[in-house]
Design a protein around this motif. Structure first.
Motif, PDB file in Angstrom:
ATOM      1  N   ALA A 142      -4.013 -10.911  -3.463  1.00 20.90           N
ATOM      2  CA  ALA A 142      -5.099 -11.602  -4.271  1.00 20.90           C
ATOM      3  C   ALA A 142      -4.538 -12.584  -5.448  1.00 20.90           C
ATOM      4  CB  ALA A 142      -4.541 -10.563  -5.888  1.00 20.90           C
ATOM      5  N   LEU A 148      -1.924  -5.337  -0.130  1.00 16.76           N
ATOM      6  CA  LEU A 148      -3.288  -5.969  -0.605  1.00 16.76           C
ATOM      7  C   LEU A 148      -2.607  -6.837  -0.829  1.00 16.76           C
ATOM      8  CD1 LEU A 148      -4.185  -1.942  -2.447  1.00 16.76           C
ATOM      9  CD2 LEU A 148      -4.902  -3.049  -0.579  1.00 16.76           C
ATOM     10  N   LYS A 154      -5.162   0.631  -6.494  1.00 18.55           N
ATOM     11  CA  LYS A 154      -5.720   1.048  -5.632  1.00 18.55           C
ATOM     12  C   LYS A 154      -4.116   1.663  -4.801  1.00 18.55           C
ATOM     13  CE  LYS A 154      -9.164  -2.441  -4.614  1.00 18.55           C
ATOM     14  NZ  LYS A 154     -10.067  -3.867  -4.026  1.00 18.55           N
ATOM     15  N   SER A 155      -3.297   1.030  -4.713  1.00 20.85           N
ATOM     16  CA  SER A 155      -2.193   1.247  -4.540  1.00 20.85           C
ATOM     17  C   SER A 155      -1.766   2.603  -4.365  1.00 20.85           C
ATOM     18  CB  SER A 155      -1.566   0.043  -3.830  1.00 20.85           C
ATOM     19  OG  SER A 155      -0.606   1.071  -3.327  1.00 20.85           O
ATOM     20  N   LYS A 171       0.798  -0.841   0.014  1.00 16.51           N
ATOM     21  CA  LYS A 171      -0.133   0.137   0.577  1.00 16.51           C
ATOM     22  C   LYS A 171       0.454   1.388  -0.016  1.00 16.51           C
ATOM     23  CE  LYS A 171      -3.563  -2.121   2.790  1.00 16.51           C
ATOM     24  NZ  LYS A 171      -4.956  -2.589   3.766  1.00 16.51           N
ATOM     25  N   ASN A 226      -5.146  -4.627  -7.482  1.00 17.67           N
ATOM     26  CA  ASN A 226      -4.795  -3.873  -6.473  1.00 17.67           C
ATOM     27  C   ASN A 226      -3.986  -2.947  -6.572  1.00 17.67           C
ATOM     28  OD1 ASN A 226      -6.484  -5.456  -4.665  1.00 17.67           O
ATOM     29  ND2 ASN A 226      -5.450  -7.005  -4.615  1.00 17.67           N
TER      30      ASN A 226
END
Length: 359
Positions: free
Chosen positions: A340, A338, A352-353, A330, A349
């Motif tokens: 997966a 994160l 998102k990071s 992150k 992810n």
């Protein structure tokens, strides 16, 4: 008629007897005084250093004490020891003894082994340090030189080490044979300890720590890894898991990728291959030719990439089961990851990071 002078002769004999008795008393008194005086403490003064080598007998110890001015007479001291049934428990070592101490005080000191405490050095090796970082830290403190410490890494057979059973510290592909075998801990050692002695102490610490893990051999066998592979995997966990709670989960992901015959693609292995820590790896970095580059070679690297701590070793022994195959850090400052199960989820992810980094 004349009489014989018997009384006068008798008085003469008596005087001779008394004189002889007085002489014997004086002789005895002188002897007693000699013994008494020889058993008295010497004149008080500053403490002196006394070295008693291992295996030294009481006669030699008495001689050393007399030479240092700590007793008056070595023969009387030896006799005193026999009278007191002492001397058999004297301990070798370095003592500071002050002149003026009584014989009983000296005996008690030697019996108790009240030796001079050796001057110590203290250093801390953080978890995740590489051999090169350990060498630099020790050199910075003046305990060794980097050149000397690293030279011994290339010749582990030239020094006495306390390696755990199953250690594999030979191999052409290993950057440093003892990488991962120098346990990260705070150490106290005698000042002047050599590089070889430091290595022996650190490998012994690893051996002792592994032996203290309940059912270590059983857990190692269940993992399907050799000890060397376990320490290698643990070193990856050490470098990848910044948050302690994630160690078992990250270990589980590594196991999952190995079972799936996937390349591990762990950035820390590339950093190790490069020999430097970079804030960001570029595509050209990922193409470096090295058995440690897990972006190009499958399986574990040939050896550990750092010194794993106990928590990372335990995570490698008992990973957390999951279906995860990917993780990304992150970018929100927490240093968490994160996770997966699929590559598509992993790509999400990553986005998102990145978004977290902009907040």
């Amino acid at each position: 008629m004349a009489t014989k002078p018997k009384p006068r002769r008798g008085r003469r004999v008596l005087r001779i007897f008394l004189a002889l008795l007085l002489f014997l008393l004086l002789l005895a008194g002188g002897g007693l005084y000699y013994v008494w005086n020889g058993l008295q403490p010497t004149e008080a003064g500053e403490a002196v250093r006394l070295e008693i080598p291992s295996g030294t007998g009481t006669v030699r110890i008495a001689q050393l004490l007399e030479e240092k001015g700590l007793i008056r007479n070595k023969l009387l001291f030896t006799a005193y020891l026999k009278y007191k049934e002492e001397g058999s428990r004297f301990q070798a070592g370095t003592y500071d003894v002050a002149p003026g101490a009584t014989l009983d005080e000296i005996i008690a000191k030697l019996n108790s082994g009240d030796t001079v405490k050796a001057e110590m050095i203290r250093f801390t090796i953080p978890e995740g340090y590489t051999v090169k970082q350990i060498a630099a830290k020790l050199a910075e403190s003046g305990y060794t030189t980097e050149k000397e410490f690293l030279a011994l890494q290339d010749k582990p057979g030239s020094v006495t080490l306390s390696l755990p059973e199953g250690a594999a510290v030979t191999g052409d592909e290993l950057a440093y044979p003892l990488e991962g075998y120098l346990f990260p801990e705070t150490y106290e050692m005698v000042k002047g300890s050599t590089s070889a002695e430091i290595l022996e102490r650190m490998t012994k610490e690893l051996t002792d720590r592994l032996a203290a893990i309940p059912d270590f051999d059983g857990k190692l066998k269940a993992s399907g890894l050799t000890l060397h592979q376990l320490l290698t995997l643990a070193s990856l966990v050490e470098k990848e898991a910044a948050v302690p709670a994630e160690r078992p989960l990250i270990a589980g992901v590594i196991y999952n990728r190995l079972k799936a015959d996937m390349r591990l693609e762990i950035d820390a292995t590339v950093q190790y291959a490069l020999g430097e820590t970079k804030d960001r790896l570029f595509e050209k970095d990922l193409q470096i030719e090295s058995p440690y580059n897990t972006y190009k070679t499958k399986g574990l690297p040939p050896g550990p990439i750092a010194s794993p701590g106990l928590a990372s070793i335990q995570a490698a022994l008992e990973p957390k089961e999951s279906e995860y195959l990917f993780y990304v850090t992150k970018k929100d400052g927490t240093r968490e990851h994160l996770f997966a199960k699929t590559y598509a989820e992993h790509l999400k992810n990553i986005e998102k990071s990145k978004q977290g980094a902009t907040k």
